[in-house]
Scaffold this motif. Sequence first.
Motif, PDB file in Angstrom:
ATOM      1  N   MET A  71       0.809  -1.349   0.044  1.00 29.46           N
ATOM      2  CA  MET A  71       0.100   0.121   0.063  1.00 29.46           C
ATOM      3  C   MET A  71       0.743   1.243  -0.050  1.00 29.46           C
ATOM      4  SD  MET A  71      -1.614   0.078   4.059  1.00 29.46           S
ATOM      5  CE  MET A  71      -0.456   0.632   5.222  1.00 29.46           C
ATOM      6  N   ARG A  72       0.550   2.472  -0.433  1.00 32.98           N
ATOM      7  CA  ARG A  72       1.102   3.544  -0.616  1.00 32.98           C
ATOM      8  C   ARG A  72       0.284   4.389   0.434  1.00 32.98           C
ATOM      9  NH1 ARG A  72       5.997   5.812  -2.557  1.00 32.98           N
ATOM     10  NH2 ARG A  72       5.524   7.893  -2.985  1.00 32.98           N
ATOM     11  N   VAL A  73       1.035   5.092   1.441  1.00 38.34           N
ATOM     12  CA  VAL A  73       0.614   6.005   2.391  1.00 38.34           C
ATOM     13  C   VAL A  73       0.893   7.367   2.051  1.00 38.34           C
ATOM     14  CG1 VAL A  73       0.397   6.801   4.785  1.00 38.34           C
ATOM     15  CG2 VAL A  73       0.859   4.254   4.203  1.00 38.34           C
ATOM     16  N   LYS A  74      -0.496   8.115   2.220  1.00 33.25           N
ATOM     17  CA  LYS A  74      -0.496   9.491   1.925  1.00 33.25           C
ATOM     18  C   LYS A  74      -0.736  10.471   2.966  1.00 33.25           C
ATOM     19  CE  LYS A  74      -1.695  10.977  -2.421  1.00 33.25           C
ATOM     20  NZ  LYS A  74      -2.854  11.221  -3.416  1.00 33.25           N
ATOM     21  N   PRO A  75       0.120  10.655   3.820  1.00 39.61           N
ATOM     22  CA  PRO A  75      -0.111  11.351   5.269  1.00 39.61           C
ATOM     23  C   PRO A  75      -0.409  12.632   5.059  1.00 39.61           C
ATOM     24  CG  PRO A  75       2.346  11.118   4.751  1.00 39.61           C
ATOM     25  CD  PRO A  75       1.622  10.634   3.921  1.00 39.61           C
ATOM     26  N   GLY A  76      -1.181  13.238   6.185  1.00 40.65           N
ATOM     27  CA  GLY A  76      -1.620  14.738   6.167  1.00 40.65           C
ATOM     28  C   GLY A  76      -2.690  14.994   4.945  1.00 40.65           C
ATOM     29  N   ALA A  77      -3.524  14.001   4.788  1.00 42.13           N
ATOM     30  CA  ALA A  77      -4.574  14.283   3.793  1.00 42.13           C
ATOM     31  C   ALA A  77      -5.614  14.933   4.559  1.00 42.13           C
ATOM     32  CB  ALA A  77      -5.253  12.723   3.412  1.00 42.13           C
ATOM     33  N   GLY A  78      -6.759  15.784   3.679  1.00 43.94           N
ATOM     34  CA  GLY A  78      -7.803  16.246   4.335  1.00 43.94           C
ATOM     35  C   GLY A  78      -8.938  15.402   5.016  1.00 43.94           C
ATOM     36  N   ARG A  79      -8.766  13.965   4.672  1.00 38.14           N
ATOM     37  CA  ARG A  79      -9.662  13.091   5.140  1.00 38.14           C
ATOM     38  C   ARG A  79      -8.911  11.661   4.909  1.00 38.14           C
ATOM     39  NH1 ARG A  79     -13.474  10.146   1.523  1.00 38.14           N
ATOM     40  NH2 ARG A  79     -13.292  11.150  -0.452  1.00 38.14           N
ATOM     41  N   THR A  80      -9.295  10.610   5.745  1.00 36.45           N
ATOM     42  CA  THR A  80      -8.968   9.313   5.716  1.00 36.45           C
ATOM     43  C   THR A  80      -9.613   8.824   4.670  1.00 36.45           C
ATOM     44  OG1 THR A  80      -7.953   9.191   7.963  1.00 36.45           O
ATOM     45  CG2 THR A  80      -8.478   7.186   6.904  1.00 36.45           C
ATOM     46  N   ARG A  81      -9.074   8.033   3.729  1.00 34.44           N
ATOM     47  CA  ARG A  81      -9.598   7.425   2.530  1.00 34.44           C
ATOM     48  C   ARG A  81      -8.821   6.305   1.978  1.00 34.44           C
ATOM     49  NH1 ARG A  81      -8.828   7.943  -2.569  1.00 34.44           N
ATOM     50  NH2 ARG A  81     -10.446   7.318  -4.080  1.00 34.44           N
ATOM     51  N   VAL A  82      -9.176   5.099   1.833  1.00 34.14           N
ATOM     52  CA  VAL A  82      -8.603   3.835   1.359  1.00 34.14           C
ATOM     53  C   VAL A  82      -9.292   3.696  -0.109  1.00 34.14           C
ATOM     54  CG1 VAL A  82      -8.246   1.391   1.513  1.00 34.14           C
ATOM     55  CG2 VAL A  82      -8.226   3.041   3.540  1.00 34.14           C
ATOM     56  N   GLY A  83      -8.438   3.367  -1.166  1.00 34.54           N
ATOM     57  CA  GLY A  83      -8.903   3.238  -2.486  1.00 34.54           C
ATOM     58  C   GLY A  83      -8.385   4.057  -3.458  1.00 34.54           C
ATOM     59  N   GLY A  84      -8.007   3.531  -4.662  1.00 39.16           N
ATOM     60  CA  GLY A  84      -7.225   4.072  -5.675  1.00 39.16           C
ATOM     61  C   GLY A  84      -5.996   3.370  -5.805  1.00 39.16           C
ATOM     62  N   ARG A  85      -5.211   3.507  -6.954  1.00 38.47           N
ATOM     63  CA  ARG A  85      -4.335   2.998  -7.323  1.00 38.47           C
ATOM     64  C   ARG A  85      -2.893   3.536  -7.514  1.00 38.47           C
ATOM     65  NH1 ARG A  85      -4.263  -1.950 -10.631  1.00 38.47           N
ATOM     66  NH2 ARG A  85      -6.663  -1.697 -10.511  1.00 38.47           N
TER      67      ARG A  85
END
Length: 82
Positions: A1-15
Motif C-alpha cells: 500500500m502507498r500511504v499519503k499522510p496529512g490528507a484532508g480526510r482518511t480514505r482507502v482506495g485508488g491505485r
Amino acid sequence: MRVKPGAGRTRVGGRYGDDTLVVAVQAPAVDGRATQAALKAVATAFGLPARDVRLIAGNTSRTKIVELAGEHAARWAELLGS
C-alpha cells in the motif's frame, strides 16, 4: 500500500502504479502516526479487527507491505478501482 499522510480526510482506495493500494490519512508522518492510522484505515476498509492487519515492511517508507488475515482478493481489487 502507498500511504499519503496529512490528507484532508482518511480514505482507502485508488491505485498507485499497477497494484498498490492508496491509503490517505489525516495523521502526519511523525513518530509512526501515519503508519498506525493507515493500518487502522485498512482494517476498517476490509472489515477486520486491527490485530488482523500486520505491517511486514516499510515502517518508515510511504510504500508499505501489509499482511491481512484471511482471503481478501476481491475487496482488494474493488478498492484499487475506486
